[in-house]
Design an enzyme around this catalytic site. Sequence first.
Site, PDB file in Angstrom:
ATOM      1  N   HIS A  33      -3.038   6.727   4.083  1.00  0.00           N
ATOM      2  CA  HIS A  33      -3.488   5.231   3.295  1.00  0.00           C
ATOM      3  C   HIS A  33      -4.837   4.953   4.013  1.00  0.00           C
ATOM      4  O   HIS A  33      -4.890   4.970   5.079  1.00  0.00           O
ATOM      5  CB  HIS A  33      -2.569   4.294   3.406  1.00  0.00           C
ATOM      6  CG  HIS A  33      -3.144   2.853   2.942  1.00  0.00           C
ATOM      7  ND1 HIS A  33      -3.683   2.987   1.894  1.00  0.00           N
ATOM      8  CD2 HIS A  33      -3.073   1.661   3.471  1.00  0.00           C
ATOM      9  CE1 HIS A  33      -4.196   1.527   1.765  1.00  0.00           C
ATOM     10  NE2 HIS A  33      -3.700   0.772   2.796  1.00  0.00           N
TER      11      HIS A  33
ATOM     12  N   CYS B 259       0.707  -1.177  -0.028  1.00  0.00           N
ATOM     13  CA  CYS B 259       0.144  -0.075   0.096  1.00  0.00           C
ATOM     14  C   CYS B 259       0.768   1.044   0.073  1.00  0.00           C
ATOM     15  O   CYS B 259       0.447   2.641  -0.275  1.00  0.00           O
ATOM     16  CB  CYS B 259      -1.051   0.069   1.061  1.00  0.00           C
ATOM     17  SG  CYS B 259      -1.902  -1.427   1.265  1.00  0.00           S
TER      18      CYS B 259
ATOM     19  N   ASN C 149     -10.359  -0.263   1.472  1.00  0.00           N
ATOM     20  CA  ASN C 149      -8.895  -0.225   1.143  1.00  0.00           C
ATOM     21  C   ASN C 149      -8.281  -0.564  -0.322  1.00  0.00           C
ATOM     22  O   ASN C 149      -8.435  -1.882  -0.515  1.00  0.00           O
ATOM     23  CB  ASN C 149      -8.247  -1.123   2.246  1.00  0.00           C
ATOM     24  CG  ASN C 149      -6.634  -1.280   2.060  1.00  0.00           C
ATOM     25  OD1 ASN C 149      -6.100  -0.802   1.265  1.00  0.00           O
ATOM     26  ND2 ASN C 149      -6.002  -1.861   3.129  1.00  0.00           N
TER      27      ASN C 149
END
Length: 350
Positions: free
Chosen positions: A277, A130, A307
Amino acid sequence: MAIEIIGTGRAVPPRKVSNSDLSARLDTSDEWIRSHTGIGNRHIADDGTATSDLALEAAKNALAMAAGFTGDAQNTADRDLAAAEAAKSIDMIILGTATADFIGTPSTACIVQHKLGAEKAGAMDITAGCTGFIYGLETAAGLLSLGRGRKRALVIGAEVLTRVLDWNDRGSCVLFGDGAGAVVAELTGAPAEGPQRRGLVRTILAADGSGGESLLFRRGGTRYPFKKGETIENGVCVEMNGQEVYNFAVKAVTDTAAALMQAESLTADDLAIIIPHQANARIVQAARRRLKIAEEKFYLNIEEYANTSAASIPIALDEMNRSGKLNRGDIIMTIGFGGGLTYGGNIIIW
Ligand code: ACO
């Protein structure tokens, strides 16, 4: 010379799946998912849509903006013309992903390079989970700053994570969604130092490989090659130790924000926005309390997208940019964390 972002773009699949949709077929509930993660929906790519397809759309939107296109960015012929012209000026394409179209080769960046007609661009993927966009942006900035004639880079974060999930594992499948975000970064004549400085002014890149197994695609590489008959249903999918990742993430966000502010002599009041994030709203809240930074400083869109791994920060950046929330001179902090384990962040002066 400064590294400035001159175009942003995003693409998310149209199919939206709510928590309630999931709870119709899985032992979960909207209440549990919202209260534990802040997630309300996720967008899921249809069969046949791969990571490069979303990356290509996001890239076209970013390139068209860089070329001055101001119309509706949804698949119009004018957008494609503007993007195709701008693609010819790109020297490098860097794409962060944990869900490449193919394992190993060709890279997803090469597929995008071909489809864009970015004929003079080099292209490569970055595997930093990520944190891929943050790693990608800094790598691009480094290449542009070398003085070897490279002026423009396309940096993309793109994922189709929903294809590598065990949809019977309620502990992980509710967390993820698909999407892509992209930026065009350019080496400009703006100052990189002093009060008028612009662009990407600071980046932290960090890793803790000791935690690699807490977020893992175990099968399909050279360590554990696929065995005959293995499928996602019998365990070939993302494995996650949620508690370990949670603890790592809270510390990563806290430490990265504090280190970036210290390195740049900034307080939270100096920051226009922090784009973390989007993995779990509780991670951001826990870090924010430790940092004693007000909730409004953090941009959160996890309710809509869940996500999206390497795509989450550039998607958020594009949402803010296109909705007019970013002003010239704004100081933006990004913070990423994820598989590897990796973490880091950027300070960008808009
Ligand atoms: N619906 C209902 N109940 C659930 C669900 C669900 N979707 N998932 C788990 N539960 C249950 C568990 O079975 C458990 O039940 P039990 O007490 O009867 O055994 C209970 O809820 C608590 O489970 P925990 O795993 O302890 O829940 P926790 O509060 O730790 O939250 C979560 C789990 C949301 C996964 C959290 O650990 C987390 O967010 N971790 C970080 C995950 C993450 O961010 N990953 C990605 C980061 S890196 C990247 O972005 C790629």
